[in-house]
Each structure stands twice: as C-alpha cells, then as structure tokens.
Design an enzyme around this catalytic site. Structure first.
Site, PDB file in Angstrom:
ATOM      1  N   ASP A  66      22.873  15.659  41.625  1.00  0.00           N
ATOM      2  CA  ASP A  66      22.998  14.280  42.101  1.00  0.00           C
ATOM      3  C   ASP A  66      22.673  13.279  41.007  1.00  0.00           C
ATOM      4  O   ASP A  66      21.557  13.234  40.503  1.00  0.00           O
ATOM      5  CB  ASP A  66      22.069  14.062  43.299  1.00  0.00           C
ATOM      6  CG  ASP A  66      22.313  12.715  43.959  1.00  0.00           C
ATOM      7  OD1 ASP A  66      23.447  12.219  43.902  1.00  0.00           O
ATOM      8  OD2 ASP A  66      21.365  12.154  44.529  1.00  0.00           O
ATOM      9  N   ASP A 107      28.788   8.051  41.345  1.00  0.00           N
ATOM     10  CA  ASP A 107      27.783   8.826  42.076  1.00  0.00           C
ATOM     11  C   ASP A 107      28.327  10.175  42.523  1.00  0.00           C
ATOM     12  O   ASP A 107      29.225  10.242  43.364  1.00  0.00           O
ATOM     13  CB  ASP A 107      27.337   8.012  43.296  1.00  0.00           C
ATOM     14  CG  ASP A 107      26.294   8.719  44.133  1.00  0.00           C
ATOM     15  OD1 ASP A 107      25.534   9.535  43.584  1.00  0.00           O
ATOM     16  OD2 ASP A 107      26.244   8.447  45.352  1.00  0.00           O
TER      17      ASP A 107
END
Length: 404
Positions: free
Chosen positions: A98, A276
């Site tokens: 992430d 992201d």
C-alpha cells in the site's frame, strides 16, 4: 492488552511528545546506484467486497477528512501481496502492498513470533481505517527481510492486537511518505518507513521506489517493487517526473496535479489528487464523473456500483487522456473496463461490461479530486521518489493491452 479506546486517547497526544527526526531528514548523498527487486503475488479474493466503488469511496473519504494513513480494509478483490520476513530467524507474513499508508504492521492472522532481534519500544500503535475500524497494538523494532538483498535492521513494526477485515492477510507493508506515520505511535511523532531505512542503512543507493503491476487478466501474474530505483526492462521509453502537488490534502500522500479528457473533450481541468495502490478503481470528482457517464452512456449497476455499458457502447468508447506534467497518458477503451474474467468476483454478470472509472463522491475543488488506483497503475509503471519529492510514470507493454 490495552483497550482500543485507551489506545485512541494515547495516539492523540500532542506532537511534542518525543519528537523524532524522519529518515528522509537524515538522508545523505550516496555514491552507489544499487537497486533491488521484490517480487509480488497477485491475489483474487472471490469473497471480497462486491461493491468496490463504495469501498473505494469510503477510503477516499477517510483520506480527505484526516490526511492520515487510512486504507479500506475490505477492498480486496484484486490485490498485490509480498511475503515479508520479521525476526531472526525470520517468520514470513503475507502483507498487503500500500502506497497510501506508511506503517508496516503484522498480526492480523498470524501471531508475531519474537526472536532475539525483537525489541518492544514501549509505544502503542494504532491506525484508523477507511471503514471506521482501528488496527491497534504495540510497537516493536525488529529485523525485516524483504528478500536476501533487502534486509532492514531495527524497523518499526506494529504488532496488532485488534484487527478486522484482513481476510487471508497478515498485515500491511506501508510504502507511503513518512509523514503518514505521524501520531500513529504513542511515544514517537514519526517513524521511518521501510524505504527510509533501506536508504539510511545503505542498502539502496537512492530513496526511490518503482512499482510494476500487470493486468489481473493477463498471463503475467506477478508484480514487482524495485527499491532504490526502477526496473528499466519493465518500461517503454523514459520515466517522466512531476513534483508532489502543493495542494492539501493530496500533498500529504503521493499527490500529483493532472487533467483528464475523454477523447478530445475535457472532463476534469488540472487539479490535485493522489496515486494509490490501495484503491482499486480510478475515482474522479463528481462533476467530472457526470460528464464521463454522459459521454459513455453508462448506466449505474446496483450490484457492482459501477457503470455498465453494452457491447455496442464499448465499441464506441473513446480513450481517456491523463495529462500529467505536460505528458499525455492514454487509457484505452480496454483499459477502462473491469476484467470480464473477474466479473463474478464483484457481483456482476459473466457477459457484462463494467467501467472502472467511478464517482469519488464530491465535486472538484476539494484538494483531492481524483485517485489513480490499481486500474490505472496496471497500465503504467510508477516511480515514487522521496529524495526529490516527485512521482514518475512510463508506459509498459500492458499500456495498450486488450486483455480485459
């Protein structure tokens, strides 16, 4: 065990408590240009959340509201994971990759095995997530092994006691900016990320991370992180860089400025958003999304939360053009649709055609007007450069793929 409520109170202590310098502040020039890759595995979660648009919007709302290291714990249809060793000898944990958060933590499904390198810092650890849940526990430092070339000493590790939503995962490998760790540890203001420590400990020559994903429906089932640079074999042409945006709250993440056109029609003028890996779709501001929906003729599908189009509409679909730093990145019609082989994993019909561009939930001008998620990043190589505060992109062999 400390109750979550008590932990939450501790994590809101003033930032004056034991202010610590970030690793980026300690960085110094290197003469080496060493890089090291970490292979990733793609995972299709057939039991994941069905309405991925709603899950992605929940993540966006948390990011926009707090500017903290928030992720959606339930958005796990297509994810990339890495097996990461902690301790000596190492116990391996399957961690979610992430770039939208920066703490590395374990303990969701596999218990932390302490060894001679484990050190409890006395700190309490907690990160709030996009669905309102909290991962909470204690902070340790320990040896972290990404692979034989990537070994980190005394890495901050959150050892979770309370978790939810991480089905089949043991935790998270945080690859966002170090600022996102602020106020997540009770007795430290900020902690170095794994990338920070790889650089300050001399393992990599520059504080740069290259990220390669392949479309989930392609024959290439692996991704790759390259620490210390990027993998030139994965790109076509050169990397084009843009500075981190100055617009808040996007500036607190891997934020950039971009504009978007559908065909030759502008649907989003230049504005700030983020890149992201933890977001599945491509989210755009509501006003831009309405223009996109009108142009494509897509109709909302209740089961998936996505726009659905017919085969004839797909044949008429135009490319999306993302202009970033004066460079245009073309997302073809095939790149705008959900992989049809995975339709049933999101609650769709086997023959349905679903668009991966979704409504972010607020009009442009919020300071975070788009998120270029996995569906964008599987078509373009991305580079995250902490030293120079910039993000780069390049085309790959999958930019014009028709695998969806």
């Amino acid at each position: 065990m400390v109750p979550s409520k008590s932990l939450s109170s501790l994590l809101t202590l003033p930032a004056l408590a034991l202010l610590s310098l970030s690793a980026s502040a300690l960085a110094h020039p290197r003469t080496t240009s060493s890089t090291a890759p970490l292979k990733l595995a793609v995972r299709i979660n057939s039991n994941g959340i069905k309405n991925i648009a709603a899950a992605d919007r929940a993540r966006f709302q948390a990011l926009q509201a707090s500017g903290s290291s928030s992720i959606s714990t339930t958005n796990a249809v297509t994810i990339y994971t890495a097996d990461v060793g902690v301790g000596s000898p190492a116990t391996y944990y399957t961690l979610l990759i992430d770039t939208g958060s920066s703490n590395t933590w374990i303990g969701a499904n596999k218990t932390y095995e302490k060894t001679s390198t484990s050190r409890f810092t006395g700190g309490l650890f907690g990160v709030e997530y996009g669905d309102g849940s909290l991962v909470a526990g204690e902070e340790y430092t320990d040896t972290v092994t990404l692979n034989s070339d990537l070994v980190i000493e005394k890495q901050s590790i959150g050892v979770a006691i309370d978790t939810s939503g991480f089905n089949g995962l043991d935790g998270l490998l945080g690859l966002g900016p170090a600022d996102l760790t602020q106020n997540t540890i009770s007795n430290e203001y900020e902690v170095p990320t794994v990338t920070d420590n790889l650089y300050t400990q001399g393992t990599i020559g520059s504080e740069v991370l290259g990220v390669f994903f392949a479309p989930a429906s392609s024959s290439d089932s692996n991704g790759e992180l390259t620490f210390g640079g990027y993998d030139a074999s994965k790109i076509n042409g050169s990397i084009n860089y843009v500075p981190i945006t100055s617009t808040f709250p996007a500036s607190g993440f891997w934020g950039i400025d971009q504009s978007i056109a559908y065909g030759t029609t502008s649907i989003l003028t230049e504005t700030a958003g983020i890149v992201d890996t933890g977001t599945t779709l491509i989210l755009i501001a509501t006003d831009a999304f309405r223009e996109y929906q009108s142009a494509t003729g897509g109709t909302p599908d209740e089961a998936t939360g996505l726009l659905k189009i017919s085969l004839d509409q797909y044949k008429q679909l135009s490319s999306l053009h993302f202009t970033i730093g004066g460079v245009i990145y073309e997302l073809t019609p095939n790149g705008q649709i959900w992989p049809r082989s995975l339709n049933t994993d999101i609650g769709g019909t086997t023959d349905g055609i679903y668009l991966v561009v979704a409504d972010i939930g607020s009009n442009s001008g919020s300071g975070l007007d788009f998120i270029n998620g996995y569906c964008f990043l599987e078509r373009f190589y991305s580079v995250y450069d902490t030293t120079n505060s910039q993000v780069g992109f390049a085309t790959t062999e999958y930019t014009y793929a028709t695998s969806n």
